[in-house]
Motif scaffolding. Structure first.
Motif, PDB file in Angstrom:
ATOM      1  N   ARG A  81     -30.629  76.586 -35.282  1.00  0.00           N
ATOM      2  CA  ARG A  81     -30.750  75.181 -35.716  1.00  0.00           C
ATOM      3  C   ARG A  81     -29.425  74.455 -35.538  1.00  0.00           C
ATOM      4  NH1 ARG A  81     -32.800  73.543 -41.824  1.00  0.00           N
ATOM      5  NH2 ARG A  81     -31.980  71.401 -41.874  1.00  0.00           N
ATOM      6  N   LEU A  82     -28.335  75.108 -35.904  1.00  0.00           N
ATOM      7  CA  LEU A  82     -27.004  74.506 -35.764  1.00  0.00           C
ATOM      8  C   LEU A  82     -26.668  74.254 -34.300  1.00  0.00           C
ATOM      9  CD1 LEU A  82     -24.221  73.664 -36.871  1.00  0.00           C
ATOM     10  CD2 LEU A  82     -23.581  76.090 -36.838  1.00  0.00           C
ATOM     11  N   MET A  83     -26.976  75.214 -33.430  1.00  0.00           N
ATOM     12  CA  MET A  83     -26.701  75.046 -32.000  1.00  0.00           C
ATOM     13  C   MET A  83     -27.459  73.855 -31.429  1.00  0.00           C
ATOM     14  SD  MET A  83     -26.660  79.001 -30.679  1.00  0.00           S
ATOM     15  CE  MET A  83     -26.515  78.485 -28.964  1.00  0.00           C
ATOM     16  N   ALA A  84     -28.716  73.703 -31.824  1.00  0.00           N
ATOM     17  CA  ALA A  84     -29.518  72.569 -31.341  1.00  0.00           C
ATOM     18  C   ALA A  84     -28.888  71.252 -31.760  1.00  0.00           C
ATOM     19  CB  ALA A  84     -30.942  72.681 -31.873  1.00  0.00           C
ATOM     20  N   PHE A  85     -28.388  71.192 -32.988  1.00  0.00           N
ATOM     21  CA  PHE A  85     -27.744  69.980 -33.487  1.00  0.00           C
ATOM     22  C   PHE A  85     -26.462  69.686 -32.717  1.00  0.00           C
ATOM     23  CE2 PHE A  85     -24.410  68.319 -36.355  1.00  0.00           C
ATOM     24  CZ  PHE A  85     -24.916  67.044 -36.557  1.00  0.00           C
ATOM     25  N   LEU A  86     -25.628  70.690 -32.518  1.00  0.00           N
ATOM     26  CA  LEU A  86     -24.354  70.490 -31.826  1.00  0.00           C
ATOM     27  C   LEU A  86     -24.569  70.082 -30.369  1.00  0.00           C
ATOM     28  CD1 LEU A  86     -22.321  73.526 -33.237  1.00  0.00           C
ATOM     29  CD2 LEU A  86     -22.057  71.114 -33.847  1.00  0.00           C
ATOM     30  N   GLU A  87     -25.544  70.696 -29.709  1.00  0.00           N
ATOM     31  CA  GLU A  87     -25.833  70.345 -28.319  1.00  0.00           C
ATOM     32  C   GLU A  87     -26.332  68.912 -28.215  1.00  0.00           C
ATOM     33  OE1 GLU A  87     -28.587  73.400 -27.293  1.00  0.00           O
ATOM     34  OE2 GLU A  87     -27.026  74.820 -26.642  1.00  0.00           O
ATOM     35  N   LYS A  88     -27.185  68.512 -29.157  1.00  0.00           N
ATOM     36  CA  LYS A  88     -27.706  67.147 -29.173  1.00  0.00           C
ATOM     37  C   LYS A  88     -26.590  66.125 -29.341  1.00  0.00           C
ATOM     38  CE  LYS A  88     -30.758  64.090 -31.815  1.00  0.00           C
ATOM     39  NZ  LYS A  88     -31.637  63.967 -33.020  1.00  0.00           N
ATOM     40  N   GLU A  89     -25.575  66.491 -30.151  1.00  0.00           N
ATOM     41  CA  GLU A  89     -24.463  65.580 -30.425  1.00  0.00           C
ATOM     42  C   GLU A  89     -23.371  65.638 -29.356  1.00  0.00           C
ATOM     43  OE1 GLU A  89     -24.384  63.330 -32.963  1.00  0.00           O
ATOM     44  OE2 GLU A  89     -26.464  63.977 -33.295  1.00  0.00           O
ATOM     45  N   GLY A  90     -23.529  66.528 -28.389  1.00  0.00           N
ATOM     46  CA  GLY A  90     -22.604  66.573 -27.258  1.00  0.00           C
ATOM     47  C   GLY A  90     -21.361  67.413 -27.436  1.00  0.00           C
ATOM     48  N   TYR A  91     -21.368  68.342 -28.400  1.00  0.00           N
ATOM     49  CA  TYR A  91     -20.204  69.198 -28.614  1.00  0.00           C
ATOM     50  C   TYR A  91     -20.263  70.430 -27.717  1.00  0.00           C
ATOM     51  CZ  TYR A  91     -19.203  66.343 -32.695  1.00  0.00           C
ATOM     52  OH  TYR A  91     -18.914  65.283 -33.512  1.00  0.00           O
ATOM     53  N   ALA A  92     -19.090  70.923 -27.336  1.00  0.00           N
ATOM     54  CA  ALA A  92     -19.014  72.148 -26.541  1.00  0.00           C
ATOM     55  C   ALA A  92     -19.061  73.350 -27.484  1.00  0.00           C
ATOM     56  CB  ALA A  92     -17.719  72.174 -25.726  1.00  0.00           C
ATOM     57  N   ILE A  93     -19.964  74.283 -27.214  1.00  0.00           N
ATOM     58  CA  ILE A  93     -20.163  75.447 -28.073  1.00  0.00           C
ATOM     59  C   ILE A  93     -19.556  76.678 -27.412  1.00  0.00           C
ATOM     60  CG2 ILE A  93     -21.883  76.983 -29.102  1.00  0.00           C
ATOM     61  CD1 ILE A  93     -23.779  74.582 -29.245  1.00  0.00           C
ATOM     62  N   VAL A  94     -18.833  77.458 -28.221  1.00  0.00           N
ATOM     63  CA  VAL A  94     -18.311  78.749 -27.772  1.00  0.00           C
ATOM     64  C   VAL A  94     -18.851  79.810 -28.725  1.00  0.00           C
ATOM     65  CG1 VAL A  94     -16.291  80.126 -27.192  1.00  0.00           C
ATOM     66  CG2 VAL A  94     -16.201  77.632 -26.947  1.00  0.00           C
ATOM     67  N   LEU A  95     -19.690  80.703 -28.205  1.00  0.00           N
ATOM     68  CA  LEU A  95     -20.297  81.722 -29.048  1.00  0.00           C
ATOM     69  C   LEU A  95     -19.450  82.988 -29.080  1.00  0.00           C
ATOM     70  CD1 LEU A  95     -24.115  81.600 -28.173  1.00  0.00           C
ATOM     71  CD2 LEU A  95     -23.112  81.268 -30.426  1.00  0.00           C
ATOM     72  N   GLU A  96     -19.254  83.512 -30.278  1.00  0.00           N
ATOM     73  CA  GLU A  96     -18.604  84.811 -30.415  1.00  0.00           C
ATOM     74  C   GLU A  96     -19.475  85.863 -29.716  1.00  0.00           C
ATOM     75  OE1 GLU A  96     -18.127  88.681 -32.552  1.00  0.00           O
ATOM     76  OE2 GLU A  96     -19.779  87.252 -32.839  1.00  0.00           O
ATOM     77  N   GLU A  97     -18.838  86.824 -29.093  1.00  0.00           N
ATOM     78  CA  GLU A  97     -19.512  87.767 -28.188  1.00  0.00           C
ATOM     79  C   GLU A  97     -20.714  88.456 -28.828  1.00  0.00           C
ATOM     80  OE1 GLU A  97     -17.711  90.481 -24.673  1.00  0.00           O
ATOM     81  OE2 GLU A  97     -16.860  90.799 -26.663  1.00  0.00           O
ATOM     82  N   GLU A  98     -20.531  89.029 -30.007  1.00  0.00           N
ATOM     83  CA  GLU A  98     -21.640  89.733 -30.658  1.00  0.00           C
ATOM     84  C   GLU A  98     -22.729  88.763 -31.074  1.00  0.00           C
ATOM     85  OE1 GLU A  98     -22.505  92.550 -34.578  1.00  0.00           O
ATOM     86  OE2 GLU A  98     -20.446  92.254 -33.860  1.00  0.00           O
ATOM     87  N   THR A  99     -22.335  87.592 -31.561  1.00  0.00           N
ATOM     88  CA  THR A  99     -23.300  86.575 -31.978  1.00  0.00           C
ATOM     89  C   THR A  99     -24.183  86.150 -30.820  1.00  0.00           C
ATOM     90  OG1 THR A  99     -21.720  85.770 -33.629  1.00  0.00           O
ATOM     91  CG2 THR A  99     -23.529  84.301 -33.052  1.00  0.00           C
ATOM     92  N   SER A 100     -23.628  86.106 -29.619  1.00  0.00           N
ATOM     93  CA  SER A 100     -24.370  85.631 -28.448  1.00  0.00           C
ATOM     94  C   SER A 100     -25.577  86.498 -28.126  1.00  0.00           C
ATOM     95  CB  SER A 100     -23.442  85.567 -27.225  1.00  0.00           C
ATOM     96  OG  SER A 100     -23.082  86.878 -26.796  1.00  0.00           O
ATOM     97  N   THR A 101     -25.570  87.754 -28.587  1.00  0.00           N
ATOM     98  CA  THR A 101     -26.684  88.659 -28.286  1.00  0.00           C
ATOM     99  C   THR A 101     -27.916  88.367 -29.136  1.00  0.00           C
ATOM    100  OG1 THR A 101     -25.972  90.326 -29.918  1.00  0.00           O
ATOM    101  CG2 THR A 101     -25.028  90.481 -27.699  1.00  0.00           C
ATOM    102  N   ALA A 102     -27.777  87.552 -30.167  1.00  0.00           N
ATOM    103  CA  ALA A 102     -28.883  87.322 -31.105  1.00  0.00           C
ATOM    104  C   ALA A 102     -29.629  86.015 -30.858  1.00  0.00           C
ATOM    105  CB  ALA A 102     -28.350  87.337 -32.538  1.00  0.00           C
ATOM    106  N   VAL A 103     -29.116  85.160 -29.972  1.00  0.00           N
ATOM    107  CA  VAL A 103     -29.744  83.854 -29.743  1.00  0.00           C
ATOM    108  C   VAL A 103     -29.884  83.572 -28.242  1.00  0.00           C
ATOM    109  CG1 VAL A 103     -28.950  82.822 -31.893  1.00  0.00           C
ATOM    110  CG2 VAL A 103     -27.483  82.733 -29.885  1.00  0.00           C
ATOM    111  N   ARG A 104     -30.876  82.756 -27.904  1.00  0.00           N
ATOM    112  CA  ARG A 104     -31.029  82.304 -26.522  1.00  0.00           C
ATOM    113  C   ARG A 104     -30.099  81.119 -26.318  1.00  0.00           C
ATOM    114  NH1 ARG A 104     -37.251  81.428 -25.185  1.00  0.00           N
ATOM    115  NH2 ARG A 104     -36.287  81.058 -23.133  1.00  0.00           N
ATOM    116  N   SER A 119     -27.032  79.047 -23.334  1.00  0.00           N
ATOM    117  CA  SER A 119     -26.291  78.966 -22.071  1.00  0.00           C
ATOM    118  C   SER A 119     -24.834  78.623 -22.354  1.00  0.00           C
ATOM    119  CB  SER A 119     -26.915  77.885 -21.174  1.00  0.00           C
ATOM    120  OG  SER A 119     -26.914  76.625 -21.837  1.00  0.00           O
ATOM    121  N   ALA A 120     -24.415  78.905 -23.592  1.00  0.00           N
ATOM    122  CA  ALA A 120     -23.066  78.535 -24.038  1.00  0.00           C
ATOM    123  C   ALA A 120     -22.029  79.512 -23.506  1.00  0.00           C
ATOM    124  CB  ALA A 120     -23.021  78.493 -25.563  1.00  0.00           C
TER     125      ALA A 120
END
Length: 290
Positions: free
Chosen positions: A24-47, A49-50
């Protein structure tokens, strides 16, 4: 334009509710135009393109890191990122939530306010710990909450000497000792009978664990103090040292444990209405007033 443009995200991947809030947070940040950097382990739990980064590199890439999980998740992030001076913001998907104070149902509103500059920043200090054996360093670690000496696998009384700023304090026989920051004063130290300290205090509390004397009580000293614990030669068991419940080290008789304030401080970001006493009322069950 927000002062925070590159937003790092760390999530508690084993928690389905945390992953939901993270998505939910990622969807909000992407909508608002922020650049997202996912921590490596966290990236394995969500779909996504960050961009992906190891945890210990997030501080170099981000203006703000948001942690979705419980206080344990934020403690872990703090230990890894304090040296970069990148501020942390917590979304609570744990139990108590003393450090992660945004609730899941207000993610867009409260995170949006923070990104718009409506927030309060709070500085917290950490502790550095090292263990030396026969003059050689054998282990080290850091803690935002506490450094704890305890019996480890077996419930046995342990003996150790305590020095503060080079001055001998006492030889104690007990189940151990909690050395806590103000941040940790509402955690394990509180369960051990220690005082609650306001986060702004530059102080450290030492809380004995079940001491073998009724006269041994918690001691509060200035935050710049340096501590040394010397493990007694007569101990049958080998005491453990942990930092925030992690970085477990098994000591031996004669080992020297040194603890002092870390040179790098952590900046915690809170919503504007953040109130330490209000959190204590809510989390500790204090009675509310009119």
């Amino acid at each position: 334009m927000s002062e925070f443009q590159n937003i790092g995200l760390i999530g508690r991947t084993e928690s389905s509710s945390a992953v939901m809030s993270l998505t939910r947070l990622m969807a909000f940040l992407e909508k608002e135009g922020y650049a997202i950097v996912l921590e490596e382990e966290t990236s394995t739990a969500v779909r996504h393109s960050a961009r992906i980064s190891p945890r210990d590199k997030l501080g170099e890439l981000c203006d703000l890191v948001i942690v979705v999980g419980g206080d344990g998740s934020l403690l872990s992030a703090a230990r890894a990122l304090a040296k970069f001076s990148v501020p942390l913001l917590g979304i609570n998907r744990g139990r108590l939530g003393f450090l992660t104070d945004i609730t899941p149902d207000e993610v867009e509103q409260k995170v949006g306010e923070v990104l718009a500059g409506k927030y309060m920043a709070e500085s917290r200090f950490l502790l550095d710990m090292s263990v030396s054996r026969n003059g050689s360093l054998v282990a080290n670690g850091s803690a935002l909450n506490d450094v704890v000496l305890h019996p480890g696998e077996f419930i046995r009384m342990i003996e150790f000497d305590l020095f503060i700023d080079g001055q001998f304090v006492y030889t104690q026989r007990s189940d151990g000792l909690i050395i806590s920051t103000p941040t940790g004063s509402t955690a394990y130290a509180l369960s051990g009978g220690g005082p609650i300290m306001h986060p702004k205090l530059d102080a450290i509390v030492l809380v004995p664990l079940n001491p073998h004397t009724l006269s041994s009580r918690p001691i509060v000293v200035e935050g710049s103090s340096e501590f040394e614990l010397i493990i007694g030669e007569q101990n049958i068991t080998k005491p453990y040292v942990t930092c925030d419940g992690h970085d477990q080290v098994i000591t031996k008789p004669g080992d020297r444990i040194r603890i002092h304030k870390k040179p790098h401080r952590l900046t915690l970001i809170h919503p504007l209405e953040h109130n330490f006493y209000g959190i204590c009322r809510s989390k500790l069950g204090w009675a509310g007033g009119a």
